[in-house]
Design a protein around this motif. Structure first.
Motif, PDB file in Angstrom:
ATOM      1  N   ARG A 206       0.745  -1.217  -0.092  1.00 22.00           N
ATOM      2  CA  ARG A 206       0.165  -0.089  -0.575  1.00 22.00           C
ATOM      3  C   ARG A 206       0.587   0.818  -0.247  1.00 22.00           C
ATOM      4  N   TRP A 207       2.253   0.977   0.645  1.00 19.49           N
ATOM      5  CA  TRP A 207       2.919   2.495   1.079  1.00 19.49           C
ATOM      6  C   TRP A 207       3.261   2.794  -0.295  1.00 19.49           C
ATOM      7  N   ASN A 208       3.881   1.604  -1.589  1.00 20.69           N
ATOM      8  CA  ASN A 208       4.252   1.466  -2.032  1.00 20.69           C
ATOM      9  C   ASN A 208       3.542   1.481  -3.579  1.00 20.69           C
ATOM     10  N   GLU A 209       2.207   2.027  -3.460  1.00 18.41           N
ATOM     11  CA  GLU A 209       1.101   2.661  -4.114  1.00 18.41           C
ATOM     12  C   GLU A 209       0.725   3.943  -3.780  1.00 18.41           C
ATOM     13  N   GLY A 210       1.136   4.612  -2.742  1.00 29.05           N
ATOM     14  CA  GLY A 210       1.340   6.452  -2.353  1.00 29.05           C
ATOM     15  C   GLY A 210       0.406   6.518  -1.745  1.00 29.05           C
ATOM     16  N   PHE A 211       0.313   5.557  -1.046  1.00 31.21           N
ATOM     17  CA  PHE A 211      -0.714   5.915   0.571  1.00 31.21           C
ATOM     18  C   PHE A 211      -0.184   6.011   1.616  1.00 31.21           C
TER      19      PHE A 211
ATOM     20  N   GLU B  55      -1.635   9.045   7.427  1.00 35.27           N
ATOM     21  CA  GLU B  55      -2.595   9.079   8.056  1.00 35.27           C
ATOM     22  C   GLU B  55      -3.904   8.530   6.951  1.00 35.27           C
ATOM     23  N   ASP B  56      -3.293   7.772   6.134  1.00 34.38           N
ATOM     24  CA  ASP B  56      -4.611   6.925   5.140  1.00 34.38           C
ATOM     25  C   ASP B  56      -4.732   5.542   5.524  1.00 34.38           C
ATOM     26  N   MET B  57      -3.275   5.076   6.672  1.00 35.99           N
ATOM     27  CA  MET B  57      -3.648   3.851   6.812  1.00 35.99           C
ATOM     28  C   MET B  57      -4.990   3.700   8.431  1.00 35.99           C
ATOM     29  N   LYS B  58      -3.909   5.611   8.805  1.00 37.99           N
ATOM     30  CA  LYS B  58      -4.726   5.235  10.439  1.00 37.99           C
ATOM     31  C   LYS B  58      -6.069   5.923   9.652  1.00 37.99           C
ATOM     32  N   GLN B  59      -6.484   5.736   8.842  1.00 35.82           N
ATOM     33  CA  GLN B  59      -7.819   6.898   8.301  1.00 35.82           C
ATOM     34  C   GLN B  59      -8.504   5.532   8.543  1.00 35.82           C
ATOM     35  N   VAL B  60      -8.537   4.669   7.087  1.00 34.20           N
ATOM     36  CA  VAL B  60      -8.731   3.067   6.918  1.00 34.20           C
ATOM     37  C   VAL B  60      -9.305   2.219   8.715  1.00 34.20           C
ATOM     38  N   ILE B  61      -8.167   2.429   9.488  1.00 27.72           N
ATOM     39  CA  ILE B  61      -8.564   1.869  10.658  1.00 27.72           C
ATOM     40  C   ILE B  61      -9.807   2.422  11.909  1.00 27.72           C
ATOM     41  N   ASP B  62      -9.762   3.431  11.823  1.00 26.62           N
ATOM     42  CA  ASP B  62     -10.472   4.461  12.191  1.00 26.62           C
ATOM     43  C   ASP B  62     -12.364   3.900  11.761  1.00 26.62           C
ATOM     44  N   LEU B  63     -12.061   4.291  10.525  1.00 22.83           N
ATOM     45  CA  LEU B  63     -12.967   4.031   9.316  1.00 22.83           C
ATOM     46  C   LEU B  63     -14.076   2.724   9.861  1.00 22.83           C
TER      47      LEU B  63
ATOM     48  N   GLU C  14      -7.954   1.120  -0.824  1.00 19.80           N
ATOM     49  CA  GLU C  14      -8.258   2.272  -1.205  1.00 19.80           C
ATOM     50  C   GLU C  14     -10.415   1.998  -1.374  1.00 19.80           C
ATOM     51  N   SER C  15     -10.670   1.026  -1.119  1.00 12.23           N
ATOM     52  CA  SER C  15     -12.347   1.460  -1.569  1.00 12.23           C
ATOM     53  C   SER C  15     -12.527   1.913  -0.082  1.00 12.23           C
ATOM     54  N   TYR C  16     -11.777   1.047   0.885  1.00 12.98           N
ATOM     55  CA  TYR C  16     -12.427   1.351   2.727  1.00 12.98           C
ATOM     56  C   TYR C  16     -11.670   3.226   2.532  1.00 12.98           C
ATOM     57  N   LEU C  17     -10.669   3.531   2.101  1.00 10.38           N
ATOM     58  CA  LEU C  17     -10.053   3.999   2.529  1.00 10.38           C
ATOM     59  C   LEU C  17     -11.443   5.989   1.832  1.00 10.38           C
ATOM     60  N   ASN C  18     -12.188   5.051   1.260  1.00 10.34           N
ATOM     61  CA  ASN C  18     -12.483   5.869   0.233  1.00 10.34           C
ATOM     62  C   ASN C  18     -14.798   6.335   0.658  1.00 10.34           C
TER      63      ASN C  18
END
Length: 247
Positions: free
Chosen positions: A184-189, A192-200, A226-230
């Motif tokens: 996921r990191w190599n995809e550019g996330f 904060e994106d990781m934490k947001q998905v965890i929170d959601l 990515e779908s979780y993030l959005n």
């Protein structure tokens, strides 16, 4: 063959540099040079890298943090390592580091007319000669399976946050977890994106007896990340029985 000989990212020791400075100093200087070559942080026409002592310690786990601090301080006193504070917040005491390649040239007996690294990251004159003599080129990313991405990707912080939010006890050192987060990191996330998905997903699944078992790295950081993030935050729908109408 033992996995200890092929799976770990190597630490470089340059014999001629170790003779002049000491083994610890030579190892740290080489590692800082490695990251400076890759760095894109330009301040005052120099490349810089930034790390806390704890972050450096993760790269040198065979030393105590105190020994590492002492080694870096030794290099600073010799003027070979320069440090500064470029952080926007005064509360952030993370130090930034660069190397004085001109002094390295002097150390190598190349004189005092070396030029400092310029903004494109190149080094000219005797300073370049010092780099070639005392410091190696960056270690190729393909030297081992465990590349240096592991050093700068905040695996521990991500998994610690997951454990805090979900009451779990996942280990950041698990190979599969490393692979998922790195992908996921190599995809550019980002962190904060990781934490947001965890929170959601924690808000959605934590109190559901069936779904809470999916609050795990394999699910959260998998191909649906990515779908979780959005997705939009889940708004709780209150039912009448959840209110105490006698109050």
């Amino acid at each position: 063959m033992s996995r200890l000989l092929i799976e770990e990212h190597p630490v470089m020791i340059i014999p001629s540099l170790a003779v002049k400075l000491g083994v610890n100093e030579a190892v740290v200087l080489q590692q800082m040079h490695y990251w400076l070559v890759k760095s894109k942080h330009i301040k005052d026409k120099r490349k810089w890298v930034y790390n806390t002592y704890k972050d450096w310690h993760e790269q040198f786990p065979f030393w105590s943090e105190r020994s590492l601090r002492r080694t870096i301080n030794s290099l600073e006193k010799r003027g070979l390592v320069l440090s500064a504070m470029f952080n926007q917040s005064r509360m952030d005491q993370t130090k930034w580091y660069t190397l004085d390649y001109e002094k390295l040239a002097v150390l190598d007996g190349q004189g005092q007319n070396g030029q400092l690294p310029v903004m494109d990251g190149t080094v000219n004159g005797p300073a370049r000669e010092a780099e070639q003599v005392n410091l190696t080129k960056p270690i190729p990313e393909t030297t081992t399976k465990n590349t240096t991405e592991r050093i700068h990707i905040p695996f521990s912080e991500i998994i610690d946050y997951l454990n805090e939010q979900t009451g779990s006890s996942y280990r950041p050192s698990t190979k599969r977890t490393w692979e998922l987060i790195r992908a996921r990191w190599n995809e550019g996330f980002t962190l904060e994106d990781m934490k947001q998905v965890i929170d959601l997903k924690a808000a959605e699944w934590l109190h559901d007896p069936y779904w809470r078992k999916y609050l795990r790295p394999e699910t959260l950081f998998g191909t649906k990340f990515e779908s979780y993030l959005n997705q939009k935050p889940i708004k709780k729908v209150w039912r009448e029985e959840e209110f105490n109408l006698d109050d």
